[in-house]
Design an enzyme around this catalytic site. Structure first.
Site, short mmCIF file in Angstrom:
data_model
loop_
_atom_site.label_atom_id
_atom_site.label_comp_id
_atom_site.label_asym_id
_atom_site.label_seq_id
_atom_site.Cartn_x
_atom_site.Cartn_y
_atom_site.Cartn_z
N ASN A 14 -13.50 26.12 70.59
CA ASN A 14 -14.51 25.30 69.92
C ASN A 14 -15.87 25.78 70.42
O ASN A 14 -16.24 25.55 71.57
CB ASN A 14 -14.28 23.81 70.28
CG ASN A 14 -15.39 22.91 69.75
OD1 ASN A 14 -16.25 23.36 68.98
ND2 ASN A 14 -15.37 21.64 70.15
N LYS A 51 -18.74 24.77 69.65
CA LYS A 51 -19.78 23.73 69.68
C LYS A 51 -21.07 24.35 69.11
O LYS A 51 -20.97 25.21 68.23
CB LYS A 51 -19.95 23.18 71.09
CG LYS A 51 -18.61 22.69 71.68
CD LYS A 51 -18.73 21.85 72.88
CE LYS A 51 -17.33 21.43 73.32
NZ LYS A 51 -17.35 20.54 74.48
N HIS A 61 -14.31 14.72 67.32
CA HIS A 61 -14.61 15.19 68.69
C HIS A 61 -15.44 14.12 69.40
O HIS A 61 -16.29 13.47 68.77
CB HIS A 61 -15.35 16.52 68.64
CG HIS A 61 -15.43 17.18 69.98
ND1 HIS A 61 -16.34 16.77 70.94
CD2 HIS A 61 -14.69 18.17 70.54
CE1 HIS A 61 -16.15 17.50 72.03
NE2 HIS A 61 -15.16 18.35 71.81
N GLU A 101 -17.93 14.32 71.20
CA GLU A 101 -19.39 14.51 71.09
C GLU A 101 -19.89 13.97 69.76
O GLU A 101 -20.98 13.41 69.69
CB GLU A 101 -19.73 16.00 71.28
CG GLU A 101 -19.59 16.40 72.74
CD GLU A 101 -19.19 17.84 72.97
OE1 GLU A 101 -19.33 18.69 72.08
OE2 GLU A 101 -18.72 18.14 74.11
N GLU A 104 -8.46 14.96 74.67
CA GLU A 104 -9.59 15.47 75.43
C GLU A 104 -10.20 14.33 76.24
O GLU A 104 -11.06 13.59 75.73
CB GLU A 104 -10.66 16.04 74.49
CG GLU A 104 -10.18 17.22 73.66
CD GLU A 104 -11.32 18.16 73.27
OE1 GLU A 104 -11.20 19.36 73.52
OE2 GLU A 104 -12.34 17.68 72.74
N GLY A 117 -16.49 19.79 79.88
CA GLY A 117 -17.69 20.44 80.41
C GLY A 117 -18.01 20.09 81.86
O GLY A 117 -19.10 20.36 82.34
N SER A 175 -12.43 21.45 80.12
CA SER A 175 -12.55 22.38 81.26
C SER A 175 -11.34 23.29 81.45
O SER A 175 -11.01 23.66 82.57
CB SER A 175 -12.83 21.61 82.56
OG SER A 175 -14.07 20.95 82.46
N GLY A 193 -13.53 24.84 75.10
CA GLY A 193 -14.97 24.86 74.84
C GLY A 193 -15.62 26.02 75.57
O GLY A 193 -15.53 27.18 75.15
N GLY A 194 -16.26 25.72 76.69
CA GLY A 194 -17.02 26.71 77.45
C GLY A 194 -16.32 28.05 77.64
O GLY A 194 -16.94 29.11 77.43
P1 13P Z 1 -14.93 22.44 77.65
O1 13P Z 1 -13.78 23.39 77.62
O2 13P Z 1 -16.27 23.11 77.68
O3 13P Z 1 -14.76 21.41 78.71
O4 13P Z 1 -14.92 21.66 76.26
C1 13P Z 1 -13.73 21.11 75.80
C2 13P Z 1 -13.95 20.62 74.43
O5 13P Z 1 -14.67 19.68 74.19
C3 13P Z 1 -13.26 21.34 73.35
O6 13P Z 1 -13.37 20.67 72.14
#
Ligand code: 13P
Length: 250
Positions: free
Chosen positions: A9, A11, A94, A96, A166, A172, A211, A232-233
Site C-alpha cells: 500500500n 499510501k 483503511h 487512515e 491492521e 507505521g 509495521s 505500507g512503509g
Molecule cells: P506500515 O507497514 O507502514 O505500518 O503500514 C501498514 C498499512 O497501513 C498498510 O495498509
C-alpha cells in the site's frame, strides 16, 4: 509452504521519477511470486502502472473508491473509472481513511458492496486502536467493524475479499503484535467472519498489516490463519519489499 499474498500500500507516496525504476524492479520481483503480490497505488498513476505491469504477474489496484458510478461527487473516483484500467485490488476502509476522511462503517459497507458488484478484489481493513486494546475491547471492536462492513453480503462474497487486520497501534510505529496476541485475534476474526457470512474457515483470506518488514515478516506470516500481509512503509523500499517477497513466497 502455504500460499501467501503480499500486497503493498503506497499510501500518498512516490512520484513518477521514483515510480519508474521501482516498477522496473518490481516486474522482475513479481516473476518469482506467481500472482501473489500486488501494489495499491495513488489514482493518478493507475494508467502508468497498468501499462508498466502489463504482462507481468503482479496485480495492482488503488487505495479507495467511491460507491457511486458517476455524478456530482467532486474529487471522487468511481468504480467504472477504475475498470477502465483493469484494476483488480481496491483497499476499503483503511484506518487512515476512517480516521481522517470520514469513512464510517456504513460508508465502508457501501464501498465494499459496490467493489464486489464491479468485480474488484476488495481489501477490507479493520482493527483496533491502542486504547481499545488496553480497555480489553479488541473482539468487540472487530466484531462491530466486520458486522457492519459485511452487512448484506453472502458466503460467496466472502471468498472474494481480502480481510486485512491492521491494528492501528502497529501501523507505521515499528511495533507489532506478539505471536500470541496475533494468533489469538486471528482465531477470533476467523470465527466472527464465518458466523457473519455463514462460510467456512478455509474460504477466508486474512492478511496482517502494520509495521511488517523483512525482520519480522517470516514470524508473522507463519502464524496459523494468516494468509499474507498488507505492507505500507516497507513496500516503498524495493530492497525491503523484495526481501519480504523472496523469503516468503515460493
Ligand atoms: P506500515 O507497514 O507502514 O505500518 O503500514 C501498514 C498499512 O497501513 C498498510 O495498509
Amino acid at each position: 509452504m502455504k500460499k501467501l499474498y503480499l500486497i503493498g500500500n503506497f499510501k500518498m507516496n512516490m512520484n513518477l521519477s521514483e515510480l519508474r525504476p521501482y516498477l522496473k524492479s518490481y516486474k522482475k520481483v513479481a516473476k518469482r511470486a506467481a500472482n501473489s503480490t500486488g501494489i495499491c497505488v495513488p489514482y493518478v498513476y493507475l494508467d502508468y502502472v497498468s501499462r508498466a505491469l502489463k504482462g507481468s504477474r503482479a496485480i495492482y489496484g488503488v487505495q479507495d473508491m467511491y460507491y457511486q458510478d458517476h455524478g456530482a461527487y467532486t474529487g471522487e473516483i468511481s468504480p467504472s473509472m477504475l475498470q477502465d484500467y483493469d484494476t483488480k485490488l481496491v483497499i476499503i476502509g483503511h484506518s487512515e481513511r476512517r480516521a481522517m476522511f470520514g469513512d464510517t462503517d456504513e460508508i465502508v459497507n457501501k464501498k465494499l458492496t459496490t467493489a464486489l458488484k464491479y468485480g474488484f478484489t476488495p481489501i477490507l481493513c479493520f482493527g483496533e486502536t491502542l486504547e481499545e486494546r488496553e480497555a480489553g475491547k479488541v473482539t468487540a471492536v472487530i466484531k462491530k467493524q466486520l458486522t457492519k462492513a459485511l452487512a448484506g453480503l453472502t458466503k460467496a462474497d466472502g471468498g472474494k475479499i481480502f480481510f486485512a487486520y491492521e491494528p492501528i497501534w502497529a501501523i507505521g510505529t515499528g511495533v507489532v503484535p506478539t505471536t500470541e496476541q496475533l494468533s489469538k485475534v486471528v482465531k477470533q476474526i476467523r470465527s466472527i467472519i464465518t458466523k457473519i457470512l455463514d462460510t467456512t474457515d478455509d474460504e477466508i483470506k486474512l492478511l496482517y498489516g502494520g509495521s511488517l518488514k523483512p525482520s519480522n515478516a517470516k514470524q508473522i506470516l507463519a502464524i496459523n490463519g494468516v494468509n499474507g500481509g498488507l505492507i505500507g512503509g516497507a513496500c516503498l523500499k524495493m530492497e525491503d519489499f523484495k526481501s519480504i517477497i523472496y523469503e516468503n513466497v515460493e
